[in-house]
Design a protein around this motif. Structure first.
Motif, PDB file in Angstrom:
ATOM      1  N   VAL A 299      -7.540 -10.263 -19.683  1.00 50.42           N
ATOM      2  CA  VAL A 299      -6.111 -10.207 -19.998  1.00 50.42           C
ATOM      3  C   VAL A 299      -5.897 -10.388 -21.497  1.00 50.42           C
ATOM      4  O   VAL A 299      -5.105  -9.697 -22.123  1.00 50.42           O
ATOM      5  CB  VAL A 299      -5.349 -11.314 -19.247  1.00 50.42           C
ATOM      6  CG1 VAL A 299      -3.854 -11.100 -19.392  1.00 50.42           C
ATOM      7  CG2 VAL A 299      -5.742 -11.313 -17.792  1.00 50.42           C
ATOM      8  N   ALA A 334     -13.267 -10.335 -17.517  1.00 46.99           N
ATOM      9  CA  ALA A 334     -12.669 -11.603 -17.922  1.00 46.99           C
ATOM     10  C   ALA A 334     -13.645 -12.751 -17.734  1.00 46.99           C
ATOM     11  O   ALA A 334     -13.708 -13.659 -18.545  1.00 46.99           O
ATOM     12  CB  ALA A 334     -11.403 -11.851 -17.114  1.00 46.99           C
ATOM     13  N   GLN A 335     -14.379 -12.709 -16.654  1.00 44.93           N
ATOM     14  CA  GLN A 335     -15.330 -13.788 -16.407  1.00 44.93           C
ATOM     15  C   GLN A 335     -16.715 -13.190 -16.308  1.00 44.93           C
ATOM     16  O   GLN A 335     -17.002 -12.393 -15.421  1.00 44.93           O
ATOM     17  CB  GLN A 335     -14.962 -14.513 -15.116  1.00 44.93           C
ATOM     18  CG  GLN A 335     -13.775 -15.424 -15.282  1.00 44.93           C
ATOM     19  CD  GLN A 335     -13.275 -15.923 -13.956  1.00 44.93           C
ATOM     20  OE1 GLN A 335     -12.694 -15.179 -13.189  1.00 44.93           O
ATOM     21  NE2 GLN A 335     -13.509 -17.184 -13.673  1.00 44.93           N
ATOM     22  N   MET A 336     -17.557 -13.603 -17.214  1.00 49.22           N
ATOM     23  CA  MET A 336     -18.870 -12.979 -17.266  1.00 49.22           C
ATOM     24  C   MET A 336     -19.703 -13.292 -16.032  1.00 49.22           C
ATOM     25  O   MET A 336     -20.613 -12.569 -15.697  1.00 49.22           O
ATOM     26  CB  MET A 336     -19.618 -13.450 -18.508  1.00 49.22           C
ATOM     27  CG  MET A 336     -19.045 -12.945 -19.793  1.00 49.22           C
ATOM     28  SD  MET A 336     -19.063 -11.176 -19.878  1.00 49.22           S
ATOM     29  CE  MET A 336     -20.812 -10.894 -19.961  1.00 49.22           C
TER      30      MET A 336
ATOM     31  N   ARG B 212     -10.113 -18.204 -15.736  1.00 47.88           N
ATOM     32  CA  ARG B 212     -10.070 -16.751 -15.773  1.00 47.88           C
ATOM     33  C   ARG B 212      -9.727 -16.225 -17.153  1.00 47.88           C
ATOM     34  O   ARG B 212     -10.284 -15.245 -17.613  1.00 47.88           O
ATOM     35  CB  ARG B 212      -9.039 -16.227 -14.779  1.00 47.88           C
ATOM     36  CG  ARG B 212      -9.576 -16.251 -13.385  1.00 47.88           C
ATOM     37  CD  ARG B 212      -8.560 -15.751 -12.420  1.00 47.88           C
ATOM     38  NE  ARG B 212      -8.800 -16.393 -11.134  1.00 47.88           N
ATOM     39  CZ  ARG B 212      -8.197 -16.039 -10.024  1.00 47.88           C
ATOM     40  NH1 ARG B 212      -7.331 -15.060 -10.047  1.00 47.88           N
ATOM     41  NH2 ARG B 212      -8.458 -16.656  -8.908  1.00 47.88           N
ATOM     42  N   ASP B 215     -12.662 -17.538 -19.720  1.00 49.08           N
ATOM     43  CA  ASP B 215     -14.024 -17.537 -19.192  1.00 49.08           C
ATOM     44  C   ASP B 215     -14.729 -18.875 -19.438  1.00 49.08           C
ATOM     45  O   ASP B 215     -15.810 -18.933 -20.000  1.00 49.08           O
ATOM     46  CB  ASP B 215     -14.845 -16.396 -19.801  1.00 49.08           C
ATOM     47  CG  ASP B 215     -16.044 -16.070 -18.915  1.00 49.08           C
ATOM     48  OD1 ASP B 215     -16.189 -16.722 -17.873  1.00 49.08           O
ATOM     49  OD2 ASP B 215     -16.807 -15.164 -19.271  1.00 49.08           O
TER      50      ASP B 215
END
Lengths: 737, 371
Positions: A299, A334-336, B212, B215
Motif C-alpha cells: 500500500v 507488502a509482506q515478504m 501489513r 512488513d
C-alpha cells in the motif's frame, strides 16, 4: 471463506478418498492420459461417490434401524467431510437428503453435523433446505441446528441474492420462540435497506413487548434503525455490546482443520501460488506465528516519482511467462513472508538481490521461529502438524535457493542449546545442514558444544543423522566455495598479502575445524556404539567427501581421518566398510598426488603439510602390510603388541590374520573361492590361495564381487610383477615422500 | 498535533556501515571472518553478550523540558501493554496523515467482515490520529516517537457527542543500540517498542495493520526478573530527588497453589539499603583500582549493585518470615514513579524519570529482534 485451490480440479466429485489422492500424486510422472483413466476408475469404485449416489436415490420411508447400507454410506461421507470437507455438490445432496426427512429424523442430525464444506456452500441448497423448513415436519431442535449451520457457513455461501429474496419467509420464523435468536442473527446478516418494512418493525416491537428486551431483538432493531431511523422510533441504548453470540462451536474446529489442510496442499508446487489467507478472527489469533501471510501488493509504495516505470505487483503474476515479461518492473509484496510459499517468487528475489527484501523476509521468518520455539512457553506439541508443514515449506524454499536464511541460522544457534534432539529431528537437522560457513573463532561455541552434548547423549540413529547432516553441511560449504571462489576472485593461487586471501584461509580454518570435529565425534561415537556398521557407514560417507576436497572442489586442504575411524573401518567385519575405506584411501592418494604436481608446476605455495603426507603414508603402509603382505603387528605399525602376548593368544600365524584371506570380512569369500577353485578337496587350505596364480584369480574373484574400492586401491598402490613370478607383489609405489 | 509532522524527519543514518551489494549469506560469512561490523554478518548466537551490565543512573531532565506537556500527559499515568516490533520498512514520519486514513479504512473494513451490509457511518464514528512526539529521542540515531490514537463515537450517539479515546499506542526507540540501528539499511526505521492501551480487538487490528503496512513482526514483550530488579534499583536511586512513595515488590513462588508475596518497603529504608550497597561497592572499587571510573562512577549503576540490593531485601524478608524468596520469581515492581509487571505491563507515573525506564525497555525489545 472460499479457498480457491480446489477450483483446479474438475467440478464433479473428484479427489474424494485418501487413496485416490495418493494414487494421483504417485502417478504424476506418468502420462496424463494414464492418470486420467486411473482417476476415473478409482472414482467409479470410490465409496464416497457411491455413498452420494445412494443418498440422492434412496427412497422415502426406507427404514434406518438395522440398515447397514445407510450406516456404511454415512460413514464414508463423514470420513471425507472431516478429512477434506465436502464438495459443493455433496453438500447439496446431503442437505436435501437430511431436510427432506426421507429416512426420518435420526440421520438428519448426524448429516447436518458433518456438513463441512471444502470450498463453498451452494446457495440453491440452502434455499431448498429453507423450503423444507417451511413444510414444518422437522423437529424444533433440528430446525435450530440447521439455522446454526447456516449462520456458521454464512461466509461460505457462494451467493446471497436468492437468500435476500426469501427474507420474508425467514422473517416469518421469528414468532417461533426457540428459533427466534438464531433467525434474528440470520436476518441481521441478510438485512438490506429495502428489507426494512413497517410491518416487520411492528412485529419485532410486538415480540419485544412479549419477550422483554432481548439482545437479539435489540440488535436487529438497531440495524433497522440505522437503515430507516424514521420507522424505528424506539430509543436504543447508545452503547450495546456488538455482535450476536457465536453458535459455530459445533463445526468450527472441523472447519478450520479442513481449511488448513486444503490450503497447504498446493504449497509445494512450483508455481506462483496465490494463497488466500484463512479468514481467522484477529481476536483468536494468539499462537499462529507460523501462518504465512497472504501475498498482497504494497500500500505504501512511495517510490520516487522520478522512476516513471509502472510497477507490476507480484500478486498479479500468475504464470512464469508473465513473470519473465515483467521481470524488470516487479513490485515486491507488502509482506515478504508471503514469498515463502512460492518458489518462483523466491527465485525472483534471489536474482534481484535486494538486501532490504531479504532482510524483511528474515525478520518475518526469524520472528516466527523465535516465537514458536523460543519465546512460547506453552510448548510446540499442540500444533505440531502446523509446525511440521511450516518447517517443511521452509526447508523446501532453502533447498530451492540452495542456501539457508540468516534468520534460521541465528535461530538455530539459540535453539540447539535447548533442543532435546528428538523434536522435529529431520527438519532441524535439515535446517542445520543449510547454515552458511561459520567463522572458526566461534564455531566451537555456536555449533560444536551443543552438538557434542546432543551427540553423546542420544541414540545411534541420532548419531547417524547428525553425521549425515554434517556431511551435507560440508558438501554445501564446499559447493559454495567452488562457486563463489571464482565469482569473488577468491582464487586459490592469490598471493598471501591481500585480505581476500585472508578470508580464504578463514574459510579453510572453519572447514578444518568442522572436519576435525566430525573426526572426534566419529572416533568416540564408534567406541560408544561398538563400531556399529550403520554409524561407520555414515562416517565413511563423510570421509568420502573429505578425501576429494582438493580435486572436486578445488580447496587446497587434505585432512586424514583419525585413527579412531581408520582402524575400525580397516578391521570391520563387513567387507563393504573395508572396501569403502580402500576407495577413500585411493582418492586421498589421487588428491595428494595431484596437489604435489600442482605445487611443483606453479611454484606458488599452497601447502599441504608434511604431516598429512606422513599420516597418509603411515596408513597406507599399515593397510598394505595388513591386507596384502600378511605382516600384521610388525614394529613401527599403528597396532603393536608384544610378541609373547600374541603367542599366548594361540592364534596360528597371527601376522596374517587380517590379510585378504583371513580378514573376518573376507573369510567367507576365501572359503567360497577355495570351493570353486578346488571343488574336490575336503580340507580348506588357505595357504594354497597364496600361490601366485590362485592369488591373482582370488583378487579377480574379489573384484568380481563388486569391490571396486579394493581394485582401485590395489592397482594404484601395489605393483605386482607382471611376470607373476615369485609370489605376491610387495612394493609400495611412489608414496614415500 | 499534526503540525509537527512536517518538521519531523525520519533519521537518516549518517554513518552507514559499508555493505557489499550482494547479500549472499555465504559472503556474509566471509565478511564476518574479516570482522566487518555488519549486523547481518555478526554472529547472532552471541546475543547474550549484548546484555548491559552497567547503566547510567536516571536523572530527572530532558523529557519534561523537551516534550510538549500535553503530549507527555498522554503517555504517563496509563498502563501500557508492551510489544516488540521488528524494524519498520518504508515508514516515513512525513506520511502520518496518510497512515491515519489507511488505518481507519483497515479498521472499518475488518469490522464489517462477516456482515452482509455496509454499516453506514462507521467511518465517521471513528477517527485515527498519528502524531509525532518530539523531543523524546536521546540520540541522533533514535527515530522520533510516534503516537497513534483512535477515537470513537457510538453509532447511536448524537451528532455533537464528543468522540472518546478508545485506543492509544506509541512506537518508540530511546537510546537504541547504535550498532544495531546503524546497521539497518536506509529504508528501515527502528522503533522497537510498542506500548498499547485500549480494547484488545483494536490492539490486534492495529498490530496486524502495522505488520501489513510496514512488513514488520510484532510479538509480546515481557519484563523478566532481572529487568524488574533493574527497575527497582533505578527507581530507588531516584528517591532523594523525588519521593518514590513505597517500594512494592511482588514475588511468585512456585508452590501449589501458587503463592504471591507482596513485600512493601518504606522508601527511606530502601534508599538506605541501596546507598549502603553503592557505597560499599564503590569503596571496594577504589581499593582495587585506586580512583577509577567504571562502576565507581556516581552516574552509573552496576548489575552487581542491583543484585546485592535485591539480595539484601530477600535476606531481610528471610530473617523475618523464614521464606526464601530466591526460589520464586519477581513478578511486579512498583513505586510512585511507576509500576512494571512481569507480563509486560508498565505504567509510568512520573514523566521525570521516564527516559531511563524507556531506555531499559527499548533494550529489552531490541534483544528480542530475530535478526
Amino acid at each position: 471463506m472460499a479457498t480457491s485451490q480446489n477450483s483446479s480440479g474438475p467440478p464433479d466429485l473428484d479427489s474424494s478418498s485418501p487413496s485416490d489422492q495418493s494414487a494421483c500424486s504417485r502417478s504424476s510422472n506418468r502420462s496424463l492420459r494414464v492418470a486420467e483413466i486411473e482417476r476415473r476408475k478409482n472414482e467409479a469404485e470410490d465409496p464416497f461417490v457411491l455413498a452420494l449416489k445412494y443418498f440422492s436415490d434412496v427412497e422415502a420411508g426406507t427404514p434406518v434401524t438395522g440398515n447397514d447400507d445407510v450406516e456404511r454410506n454415512l460413514v464414508a461421507v463423514e470420513r471425507v467431510a472431516y478429512s477434506k470437507g465436502l464438495p459443493p455438490e455433496a453438500i447439496s445432496i446431503m442437505l436435501e437428503f437430511a431436510m427432506s426427512l426421507r429416512m426420518g429424523t435420526s440421520p438428519c442430525v448426524r448429516v447436518l453435523k458433518c456438513l463441512i464444506p471444502a470450498t463453498v456452500v451452494p446457495q440453491e441448497a440452502v434455499v431448498r433446505a429453507v423450503v423444507w423448513l417451511c413444510v414444518g415436519k422437522i423437529p424444533l431442535s433440528t430446525q435450530v441446528l440447521f439455522i446454526k449451520w447456516v449462520l456458521t457457513m454464512f461466509d461460505m455461501i457462494d451467493a446471497k441474492d436468492q437468500l435476500h429474496s426469501i427474507y420474508g419467509f425467514l422473517f416469518s420464523f421469528v414468532t417461533e420462540e426457540n428459533l427466534c435468536p438464531y433467525i434474528c442473527h440470520l436476518l441481521y446478516l441478510l438485512t438490506r435497506k429495502e428489507s426494512v418494512r413497517l410491518f416487520r418493525v411492528r412485529k419485532l416491537l410486538d415480540l419485544q413487548s412479549k419477550m422483554g428486551r432481548q439482545p437479539f431483538l435489540m440488535h436487529l432493531l438497531s440495524l433497522y434503525k440505522v437503515f430507516c431511523p424514521e420507522l424505528v422510533t424506539l430509543s436504543l441504548p447508545s452503547r450495546m455490546k456488538a455482535g450476536f453470540r457465536n453458535h459455530n462451536s459445533q463445526w468450527k474446529s472441523a472447519l478450520i482443520a479442513v481449511q488448513k489442510k486444503n490450503s497447504f496442499q498446493v504449497t509445494s508446487s512450483v508455481s506462483l501460488t496465490v494463497r488466500l489467507k484463512d479468514k481467522t478472527n484477529p481476536r483468536k489469533r494468539k499462537h499462529n506465528h507460523l501462518e504465512v501471510p497472504a501475498l498482497s501488493s504494497a500500500v505504501n509504495t512511495q517510490t520516487n516519482p522520478s522512476s516513471s516505470r509502472k510497477l507490476v505487483p507480484l500478486v498479479q503474476l500468475h504464470s512464469f511467462s508473465l513473470l519473465l515479461e515483467n521481470l524488470h518492473h516487479i513490485e515486491l509484496p507488502a509482506q515478504m513472508g508471503s514469498l515463502l510459499g512460492s518458489s518462483l517468487a523466491l527465485q525472483y528475489l534471489d536474482c534481484v538481490q535486494d538486501e532490504s527484501a531479504f532482510l524483511r523476509l528474515n525478520f518475518w521468518l526469524g520472528h516466527a521461529l523465535h516465537e514458536e520455539f523460543l519465546f512460547c512457553s506453552s510448548g510446540v506439541s499442540q500444533n505440531s502438524e502446523e509446525v511440521l508443514q511450516f518447517l517443511d515449506r521452509l526447508l523446501s524454499s532453502q533447498h530451492f535457493l540452495q542456501e539457508g536464511f540468516s534468520s534460521t541460522e541465528a535461530f538455530l544457534y539459540k535453539f540447539l542449546n535447548i533442543w532435546d534432539g528428538s523434536l522435529l529431528r529431520p527438519q532441524i537437522l535439515g535446517m542445520l545442514s543449510n547454515i552458511p560457513v561459520v567463522p572458526s573463532s566461534c564455531i566451537r561455541q555456536l555449533l560444536f558444544e551443543p552438538l557434542m552434548q546432543l551427540f553423546f547423549t542420544s541414540t545411534l540413529f541420532f548419531k547417524c543423522g547428525l553425521i549425515e547432516c554434517l556431511n551435507s553441511m560440508l558438501l554445501k560449504w564446499l559447493t559454495w566455495h567452488s562457486v563463489y571462489a571464482l565469482e569473488d576472485g577468491l582464487d586459490i593461487s592469490l598471493n598471501s598479502h591481500t585480505s581476500i586471501n585472508m578470508t580464504l584461509s578463514g574459510f579453510k580454518d572453519s572447514l578444518m575445524e568442522l572436519v576435525h570435529f566430525v573426526g572426534r565425534l566419529a572416533s568416540v561415537g564408534l567406541q560408544i556404539e561398538g563400531c556399529h556398521s550403520l554409524l561407520l557407514s555414515f562416517i565413511l560417507d563423510f570421509y568420502e567427501t573429505v578425501c576429494d576436497m582438493f580435486l572436486k572442489y578445488g580447496l587446497p586442504l587434505v585432512v586424514m581421518p583419525p585413527a579412531g575411524v581408520f582402524y575400525p573401518a580397516l578391521f570391520a567385519t563387513d567387507p563393504v566398510s573395508v572396501d569403502r575405506l580402500a576407495h577413500i584411501m585411493y582418492r586421498y592418494k589421487v588428491n595428494l598426488m595431484s596437489a604435489k604436481t600442482q605445487e611443483k608446476q606453479t611454484e606458488q605455495a599452497f601447502h599441504i603439510s608434511r604431516q598429512t603426507y606422513r599420516e597418509f603414508n603411515h596408513y597406507l603402509v599399515v593397510m598394505v602390510n595388513c591386507l596384502w603382505n600378511s605382516k600384521m603387528f610388525q614394529p613401527g605399525m599403528g597396532v603393536e603388541m608384544e610378541e609373547e602376548l600374541l603367542v599366548s593368544s594361540k592364534v596360528p600365524q597371527y601376522w596374517s590374520s587380517f590379510d585378504f584371506i583371513h580378514h573376518p570380512a573376507f573369510l567367507s569369500y576365501a572359503v567360497d573361492f577355495h570351493h570353486k577353485c578346488w571343488p574336490g578337496s575336503r580340507n580348506v587350505d588357505f595357504n594354497s590361495i597364496k600361490h601366485p596364480k590362485p592369488w591373482g584369480w582370488y583378487l579377480e574373484y574379489l573384484y568380481a564381487q563388486g569391490f571396486e574400492g579394493l581394485k582401485q586401491f590395489v592397482q594404484s598402490n601395489i605393483s605386482r610383477r607382471s611376470t607373476a613370478g615369485d609370489g605376491q607383489g610387495d612394493g609400495l609405489s611412489a608414496d614415500q615422500r | 498535533m499534526e503540525r509537527h509532522s512536517s518538521v519531523a524527519e525520519t533519521p537518516v543514518n549518517s554513518v552507514m556501515v559499508q555493505r557489499r551489494s550482494g547479500s549472499k549469506s555465504f559472503r556474509q560469512s566471509y565478511r564476518s571472518c574479516v570482522g566487518a561490523a555488519s549486523h547481518l554478518g555478526y554472529t547472532p548466537g552471541l546475543t547474550t553478550r549484548r546484555l548491559t551490565t552497567s547503566r547510567r543512573a536516571p536523572r530527572s531532565r530532558t523529557v519534561t523540558e523537551s516534550v510538549n506537556p500535553e503530549q507527555l500527559s498522554l503517555l504517563v499515568k496509563k498502563e501500557w501493554q508492551l510489544s516488540y516490533v521488528t524494524p519498520l520498512h518504508h515508514f516515513r514520519h512525513t506520511q502520518l496523515r496518510s497512515y491515519s486514513r489507511q488505518l481507519l479504512a483497515f479498521i472499518v473494513a475488518e469490522k464489517q467482515q462477516g456482515l452482509a451490509v455496509a454499516l453506514e457511518g462507521a467511518e465517521s464514528s471513528l477517527k485515527v490520529v498519528f502524531s509525532v512526539v518530539e523531543g523524546m529521542a536521546t540520540t541522533d540515531d533514535d527515530a522520533d516517537t510516534v503516537l497513534i490514537q483512535i477515537h470513537s463515537k457510538s453509532v447511536f450517539a448524537s451528532q455533537d457527542d464528543p468522540r472518546r479515546l478508545v485506543w492509544s499506542g506509541w512506537l518508540t526507540c530511546i537510546n537504541g543500540s547504535p550498532d544495531y540501528v546503524r546497521s539497518l539499511p536506509k529504508d528501515f526505521v527502528c522503533l522497537p517498542l510498542l506500548c498499547s492501551s485500549g480494547a484488545q480487538w483494536l490492539t490486534s487490528l492495529v498490530k496486524s495493520w502495522l505488520e501489513r503496512a510496514f512488513d514488520c513482526c510484532i510479538g509480546s514483550l515481557d519484563i523478566n526478573s532481572v529487568n524488574l530488579q533493574w527497575l527497582a534499583a533505578l527507581w530507588t536511586n531516584c528517591h532523594p530527588e523525588s519521593n518514590i512513595g513505597q517500594l512494592k515488590l511482588m514475588w511468585t513462588l512456585p508452590v501449589d497453589p501458587p503463592l504471591e508475596i507482596a513485600f512493601t518497603v518504606h522508601p527511606q529504608d530502601a534508599w538506605e539499603l541501596w546507598s549502603s550497597m553503592r557505597g560499599q561497592l564503590q569503596e571496594e572499587e577504589q581499593e582495587n583500582e585506586g580512583v577509577g571510573e567504571g562502576a565507581g562512577d556516581k552516574d552509573s549503576v552496576d548489575i552487581d549493585e542491583v543484585t546485592r540490593f535485591i539480595d539484601g531485601l530477600k535476606n531481610h524478608f528471610y530473617r523475618h518470615f523464614r521464606l526464601d524468596l530466591s526460589a520464586g520469581t519477581l513478578s511486579q515492581v512498583s513505586t510512585a514513579l511507576g509500576t512494571a509487571k512481569h507480563s509486560g505491563r508498565i505504567k509510568i507515573s512520573s514523566s521525570s524519570y521516564m527516559n531511563a525506564t524507556l531506555m531499559l525497555l527499548t533494550e529489552c525489545a531490541l534483544l528480542k529482534m530475530p535478526v
